[in-house]
Motif scaffolding. Structure first.
Motif, PDB file in Angstrom:
ATOM      1  N   HIS A   6       1.032  -1.079  -0.140  1.00 35.61           N
ATOM      2  CA  HIS A   6       0.058  -0.066   0.106  1.00 35.61           C
ATOM      3  C   HIS A   6       0.933   1.395  -0.123  1.00 35.61           C
ATOM      4  O   HIS A   6       1.979   1.102   0.631  1.00 35.61           O
ATOM      5  CB  HIS A   6      -1.029  -0.080   1.248  1.00 35.61           C
ATOM      6  CG  HIS A   6      -1.902   1.087   1.178  1.00 35.61           C
ATOM      7  ND1 HIS A   6      -1.553   2.163   1.581  1.00 35.61           N
ATOM      8  CD2 HIS A   6      -3.230   1.123   0.613  1.00 35.61           C
ATOM      9  CE1 HIS A   6      -2.820   3.134   1.300  1.00 35.61           C
ATOM     10  NE2 HIS A   6      -3.608   2.351   0.781  1.00 35.61           N
ATOM     11  N   ARG A  41      -4.782  10.376  -8.006  1.00 36.87           N
ATOM     12  CA  ARG A  41      -6.036   9.497  -8.016  1.00 36.87           C
ATOM     13  C   ARG A  41      -6.536   8.949  -9.667  1.00 36.87           C
ATOM     14  O   ARG A  41      -6.739   7.882  -9.560  1.00 36.87           O
ATOM     15  CB  ARG A  41      -7.059  10.070  -7.319  1.00 36.87           C
ATOM     16  CG  ARG A  41      -6.711  10.152  -5.733  1.00 36.87           C
ATOM     17  CD  ARG A  41      -8.032  10.924  -5.284  1.00 36.87           C
ATOM     18  NE  ARG A  41      -8.686  12.219  -5.392  1.00 36.87           N
ATOM     19  CZ  ARG A  41      -8.166  13.139  -4.981  1.00 36.87           C
ATOM     20  NH1 ARG A  41      -7.079  13.151  -3.855  1.00 36.87           N
ATOM     21  NH2 ARG A  41      -8.299  14.358  -5.293  1.00 36.87           N
ATOM     22  N   GLU A  42      -6.547   9.969 -10.532  1.00 34.34           N
ATOM     23  CA  GLU A  42      -7.017   9.542 -11.799  1.00 34.34           C
ATOM     24  C   GLU A  42      -5.982   8.736 -12.549  1.00 34.34           C
ATOM     25  O   GLU A  42      -6.246   7.659 -13.326  1.00 34.34           O
ATOM     26  CB  GLU A  42      -7.112  11.012 -12.597  1.00 34.34           C
ATOM     27  CG  GLU A  42      -7.734  10.756 -13.874  1.00 34.34           C
ATOM     28  CD  GLU A  42      -7.900  11.971 -14.882  1.00 34.34           C
ATOM     29  OE1 GLU A  42      -8.148  12.015 -15.916  1.00 34.34           O
ATOM     30  OE2 GLU A  42      -7.755  12.927 -14.194  1.00 34.34           O
ATOM     31  N   ALA A  61      -3.704   6.902 -11.325  1.00 35.43           N
ATOM     32  CA  ALA A  61      -3.507   5.610 -10.594  1.00 35.43           C
ATOM     33  C   ALA A  61      -4.705   4.686 -11.006  1.00 35.43           C
ATOM     34  O   ALA A  61      -4.394   3.430 -11.209  1.00 35.43           O
ATOM     35  CB  ALA A  61      -3.590   5.719  -9.056  1.00 35.43           C
ATOM     36  N   LEU A  62      -5.854   5.235 -10.944  1.00 38.09           N
ATOM     37  CA  LEU A  62      -7.212   4.606 -11.567  1.00 38.09           C
ATOM     38  C   LEU A  62      -6.921   3.816 -12.933  1.00 38.09           C
ATOM     39  O   LEU A  62      -7.197   2.789 -13.340  1.00 38.09           O
ATOM     40  CB  LEU A  62      -8.421   5.256 -11.363  1.00 38.09           C
ATOM     41  CG  LEU A  62      -9.799   4.533 -11.789  1.00 38.09           C
ATOM     42  CD1 LEU A  62      -9.970   3.380 -10.968  1.00 38.09           C
ATOM     43  CD2 LEU A  62     -10.883   5.641 -11.680  1.00 38.09           C
ATOM     44  N   GLY A  72      -4.600   1.036 -13.176  1.00 44.33           N
ATOM     45  CA  GLY A  72      -5.162  -0.093 -12.424  1.00 44.33           C
ATOM     46  C   GLY A  72      -4.279  -0.404 -11.031  1.00 44.33           C
ATOM     47  O   GLY A  72      -4.409  -1.419 -10.613  1.00 44.33           O
ATOM     48  N   LEU A  73      -3.710   0.888 -10.453  1.00 51.33           N
ATOM     49  CA  LEU A  73      -3.178   0.523  -9.112  1.00 51.33           C
ATOM     50  C   LEU A  73      -4.296   0.912  -8.031  1.00 51.33           C
ATOM     51  O   LEU A  73      -4.310   2.275  -7.828  1.00 51.33           O
ATOM     52  CB  LEU A  73      -2.021   1.632  -9.120  1.00 51.33           C
ATOM     53  CG  LEU A  73      -0.760   1.355 -10.344  1.00 51.33           C
ATOM     54  CD1 LEU A  73       0.061   2.372 -10.178  1.00 51.33           C
ATOM     55  CD2 LEU A  73      -0.149  -0.124  -9.774  1.00 51.33           C
ATOM     56  N   ASN A  74      -4.873  -0.091  -7.535  1.00 48.33           N
ATOM     57  CA  ASN A  74      -5.831   0.093  -6.328  1.00 48.33           C
ATOM     58  C   ASN A  74      -5.222   0.458  -5.056  1.00 48.33           C
ATOM     59  O   ASN A  74      -6.094   0.308  -4.260  1.00 48.33           O
ATOM     60  CB  ASN A  74      -7.001  -1.107  -6.817  1.00 48.33           C
ATOM     61  CG  ASN A  74      -7.406  -1.050  -8.006  1.00 48.33           C
ATOM     62  OD1 ASN A  74      -7.847  -0.018  -8.488  1.00 48.33           O
ATOM     63  ND2 ASN A  74      -7.479  -2.138  -8.574  1.00 48.33           N
ATOM     64  N   ASN A  75      -4.073   0.143  -4.888  1.00 51.69           N
ATOM     65  CA  ASN A  75      -3.358   0.250  -3.471  1.00 51.69           C
ATOM     66  C   ASN A  75      -2.714   1.637  -3.290  1.00 51.69           C
ATOM     67  O   ASN A  75      -1.751   1.695  -2.391  1.00 51.69           O
ATOM     68  CB  ASN A  75      -2.429  -0.937  -3.357  1.00 51.69           C
ATOM     69  CG  ASN A  75      -1.396  -0.714  -4.376  1.00 51.69           C
ATOM     70  OD1 ASN A  75      -1.417  -0.188  -5.421  1.00 51.69           O
ATOM     71  ND2 ASN A  75      -0.166  -1.344  -4.090  1.00 51.69           N
TER      72      ASN A  75
END
Length: 253
Positions: free
Chosen positions: A68, A83-84, A86-87, A90-93
């Protein structure tokens, strides 16, 4: 300048430049990011804090190796871009949190690793920030820093600090290897490994990222043209203004 005033200045300087930093080749790639991935490769369960995350490139690299990552920055605009992006990757951590380096809003012993890339030269009180890093690290935790470095020699140092300030008034100081060793030791940590390097900066992109006013761009160019041959040679100043300062990367415990 008070901490509050400096914090506002940093936010104002970077708030409108988030997309430029996301797309910047200087920030999006580099041997330091490759080395960061290697240094984190044996820490798949690590909880990581990225201080002064900017557009998130170090956070993205860390998120592919660690459990994380908290991306932490003064600028809400930067954090929105993180945030945008990372989404999209595909980085959800990755989570985001807003604040300053000198007052981390986290409990003691919260993180296995703290990282910071191209941020520390904006910290108004680097000693306080490093003490905060030590506080939030778990026992045996690691601090990894990447930044532009001062060459140490006075004439070269004055030139570097001056052009940095002309380009970006939120700049505080680029520290030399010796200064970093002292500051880290004074915070209660010890540098375990240090790597020196160089970073070529293409002039037009370098000033455009900060929207440096034309008059200050002209002042930087004048300084480049009138300095000693030693400075010109050391920084490899080119006809178009592009130049190459030192970099530093280290890990401390």
């Amino acid at each position: 300048m008070t901490a509050k005033t400096h914090e506002a200045l940093v936010g104002a300087q970077f708030g409108g430049q988030a997309q430029a930093y996301l797309q910047s080749s200087v920030h999006a790639q580099g041997k330091d990011l490759e080395r960061l991935a290697v240094w984190l490769s044996d820490k798949p369960d690590a909880v990581v804090l990225d201080i002064g995350c900017g557009a998130g490139h170090a956070s993205f690299a860390a998120a592919q190796k660690a459990a994380h990552v908290t991306a932490y920055d003064l600028s809400d605009s930067m954090l929105a871009v993180v945030r945008e992006a990372a989404l999209a990757r595909g980085l959800n951590n990755i989570a985001t949190r807003q604040g300053q380096a000198e007052a981390l809003p986290f409990p003691a012993a919260s993180f296995d690793v703290v990282i910071s890339r191209y941020s520390a030269h904006h910290w108004h009180d680097v000693g306080m920030a490093l003490r905060e890093v030590k506080r939030v690290l778990k026992p045996g935790g690691e601090f990894i820093l990447m930044d532009i470095a001062s060459p140490g020699q006075p004439v070269r140092d004055v030139w570097l600090q001056t052009v940095e300030m002309l380009r970006d008034p939120s700049h505080v100081h680029n520290y030399s290897q010796g200064e970093w060793l002292r500051l880290v030791n004074e915070s209660g940590m010890t540098v375990q490994e240090m790597v020196a390097g160089r970073q070529a900066l293409e002039f037009s992109a370098w000033v455009e990222r900060m929207k440096t006013p034309a008059a200050l761009v002209e002042a930087i160019r004048l300084l480049q043209q009138t300095v000693s041959d030693d400075v010109k040679t050391y920084f490899a100043i080119e006809d178009d203004g592009s130049f190459t300062p030192d970099t530093i990367m280290f890990r401390a415990r």
